[in-house]
Design a protein around this motif. Structure first.
Motif, mmCIF file in Angstrom:
data_model
loop_
_atom_site.group_PDB
_atom_site.id
_atom_site.type_symbol
_atom_site.label_atom_id
_atom_site.label_comp_id
_atom_site.label_asym_id
_atom_site.label_seq_id
_atom_site.Cartn_x
_atom_site.Cartn_y
_atom_site.Cartn_z
ATOM 1 N N LYS A 16 0.812 -1.216 0.000
ATOM 2 C CA LYS A 16 0.000 0.000 0.000
ATOM 3 C C LYS A 16 0.844 1.263 0.000
ATOM 4 O O LYS A 16 0.371 2.327 -0.377
ATOM 5 N N VAL A 17 2.096 1.168 0.443
ATOM 6 C CA VAL A 17 2.965 2.330 0.538
ATOM 7 C C VAL A 17 3.622 2.570 -0.821
ATOM 8 O O VAL A 17 4.299 1.699 -1.362
ATOM 9 N N ASP A 18 3.395 3.765 -1.394
ATOM 10 C CA ASP A 18 3.962 4.132 -2.699
ATOM 11 C C ASP A 18 5.228 4.947 -2.462
ATOM 12 O O ASP A 18 5.173 6.120 -2.088
ATOM 13 N N ILE A 19 6.368 4.302 -2.655
ATOM 14 C CA ILE A 19 7.670 4.935 -2.441
ATOM 15 C C ILE A 19 8.305 5.174 -3.803
ATOM 16 O O ILE A 19 8.425 4.247 -4.605
ATOM 17 N N GLU A 65 19.636 20.331 -2.424
ATOM 18 C CA GLU A 65 19.007 20.699 -3.704
ATOM 19 C C GLU A 65 19.726 19.973 -4.838
ATOM 20 O O GLU A 65 20.953 19.877 -4.853
ATOM 21 N N GLY A 66 18.942 19.456 -5.777
ATOM 22 C CA GLY A 66 19.497 18.750 -6.920
ATOM 23 C C GLY A 66 19.741 17.277 -6.681
ATOM 24 O O GLY A 66 20.074 16.544 -7.608
ATOM 25 N N GLN A 67 19.565 16.808 -5.450
ATOM 26 C CA GLN A 67 19.806 15.399 -5.142
ATOM 27 C C GLN A 67 18.523 14.589 -5.234
ATOM 28 O O GLN A 67 17.434 15.084 -4.954
ATOM 29 N N GLN A 68 18.680 13.337 -5.621
ATOM 30 C CA GLN A 68 17.557 12.409 -5.620
ATOM 31 C C GLN A 68 17.455 11.760 -4.243
ATOM 32 O O GLN A 68 18.456 11.573 -3.552
ATOM 33 N N ALA A 69 16.225 11.425 -3.865
ATOM 34 C CA ALA A 69 15.982 10.736 -2.594
ATOM 35 C C ALA A 69 14.698 9.930 -2.719
ATOM 36 O O ALA A 69 13.966 10.046 -3.712
ATOM 37 N N LEU A 70 14.421 9.117 -1.698
ATOM 38 C CA LEU A 70 13.200 8.315 -1.653
ATOM 39 C C LEU A 70 12.135 9.044 -0.837
ATOM 40 O O LEU A 70 12.440 9.626 0.213
ATOM 41 N N PHE A 71 10.887 8.978 -1.326
ATOM 42 C CA PHE A 71 9.763 9.653 -0.697
ATOM 43 C C PHE A 71 8.540 8.754 -0.703
ATOM 44 O O PHE A 71 8.337 7.990 -1.649
ATOM 45 N N VAL A 72 7.693 8.871 0.326
ATOM 46 C CA VAL A 72 6.357 8.276 0.305
ATOM 47 C C VAL A 72 5.462 9.318 -0.366
ATOM 48 O O VAL A 72 5.389 10.459 0.092
ATOM 49 N N VAL A 73 4.781 8.927 -1.455
ATOM 50 C CA VAL A 73 3.964 9.897 -2.199
ATOM 51 C C VAL A 73 2.465 9.706 -1.995
ATOM 52 O O VAL A 73 1.679 10.521 -2.474
ATOM 53 N N ASN A 74 2.052 8.660 -1.290
ATOM 54 C CA ASN A 74 0.610 8.464 -1.073
ATOM 55 C C ASN A 74 0.209 8.616 0.396
ATOM 56 O O ASN A 74 -0.832 8.135 0.815
ATOM 57 N N LEU A 75 1.001 9.338 1.162
ATOM 58 C CA LEU A 75 0.648 9.680 2.531
ATOM 59 C C LEU A 75 -0.396 10.795 2.482
ATOM 60 O O LEU A 75 -0.286 11.711 1.666
ATOM 61 N N GLU A 86 2.692 17.105 1.217
ATOM 62 C CA GLU A 86 2.047 16.104 0.357
ATOM 63 C C GLU A 86 2.869 14.827 0.238
ATOM 64 O O GLU A 86 2.900 14.197 -0.817
ATOM 65 N N GLY A 87 3.530 14.430 1.312
ATOM 66 C CA GLY A 87 4.329 13.214 1.279
ATOM 67 C C GLY A 87 5.314 13.206 2.423
ATOM 68 O O GLY A 87 5.233 14.018 3.345
ATOM 69 N N MET A 88 6.286 12.289 2.331
ATOM 70 C CA MET A 88 7.284 12.168 3.388
ATOM 71 C C MET A 88 8.630 11.791 2.794
ATOM 72 O O MET A 88 8.716 10.885 1.959
ATOM 73 N N PRO A 110 15.259 7.604 -13.360
ATOM 74 C CA PRO A 110 14.230 8.590 -13.723
ATOM 75 C C PRO A 110 13.373 8.969 -12.511
ATOM 76 O O PRO A 110 13.016 8.109 -11.704
ATOM 77 N N ASN A 111 13.056 10.257 -12.393
ATOM 78 C CA ASN A 111 12.156 10.707 -11.336
ATOM 79 C C ASN A 111 10.832 9.980 -11.455
ATOM 80 O O ASN A 111 10.335 9.769 -12.555
ATOM 81 N N GLY A 112 10.274 9.579 -10.327
ATOM 82 C CA GLY A 112 9.013 8.841 -10.303
ATOM 83 C C GLY A 112 9.200 7.342 -10.258
ATOM 84 O O GLY A 112 8.217 6.604 -10.090
ATOM 85 N N THR A 113 10.446 6.859 -10.402
ATOM 86 C CA THR A 113 10.698 5.420 -10.333
ATOM 87 C C THR A 113 10.248 4.897 -8.979
ATOM 88 O O THR A 113 10.555 5.474 -7.944
ATOM 89 N N ARG A 114 9.491 3.795 -9.006
ATOM 90 C CA ARG A 114 8.928 3.222 -7.783
ATOM 91 C C ARG A 114 9.873 2.240 -7.130
ATOM 92 O O ARG A 114 10.625 1.538 -7.803
ATOM 93 N N LEU A 115 9.796 2.167 -5.805
ATOM 94 C CA LEU A 115 10.550 1.183 -5.046
ATOM 95 C C LEU A 115 9.877 -0.176 -5.224
ATOM 96 O O LEU A 115 8.653 -0.255 -5.235
ATOM 97 N N GLY A 116 10.680 -1.203 -5.365
ATOM 98 C CA GLY A 116 10.108 -2.535 -5.430
ATOM 99 C C GLY A 116 10.162 -3.176 -6.790
ATOM 100 O O GLY A 116 10.569 -2.683 -7.764
#
Length: 116
Positions: A16-19, A65-75, A86-88, A110-116
């Motif tokens: 259920k967690v969208d990372i 700034e400019g770095q990629q990281a992991l975020f929860v987008v469906n919180l 709008e996320g974590m 690519p930005n938006g790439t999902r975990l898993g």
């Protein structure tokens, strides 16, 4: 000492967690808060504002700034200090009392790439 492992969850609960991976485009101060900074994050097809309690943890929060990281987008969105988050952001270390670092992919994806 290592913290105890949290209670077991099912794979269905985890699913259920969208990372996703996002690029931090802008870091701004949240004036009404002692802890919060505001991130503008690019997820490819969408952009989100995400608040994180990083103020005071880093000498210069703009260094991410400019770095990629992991975020929860469906919180569920949450209002904090007059701003909507709008996320974590996933960071590593805060709960264990060390200066947090970003949870990042080992190489750019690519930005938006999902975990898993």
């Amino acid at each position: 000492m290592t913290a105890p492992v949290k209670p077991v969850i099912t794979f269905d609960e985890l699913e259920k967690v969208d990372i996703r991976v996002g690029t931090i485009k802008l870091v701004e101060d949240v004036e009404n808060s002692r802890k919060l900074i505001k991130l503008t994050v690019d997820f490819g097809d969408f952009t989100r504002t995400i608040l994180t309690g990083m103020k005071g943890e880093r000498e210069n929060p703009k260094e991410i700034e400019g770095q990629q990281a992991l975020f929860v987008v469906n919180l569920a969105p949450r209002k904090m200090a007059g701003e909507l988050s709008e996320g974590m952001l996933f960071d590593i270390g805060y709960a264990d009392g060390i200066v947090p670092v970003l949870a990042q992919p080992e190489k750019p994806v690519p930005n938006g790439t999902r975990l898993g």
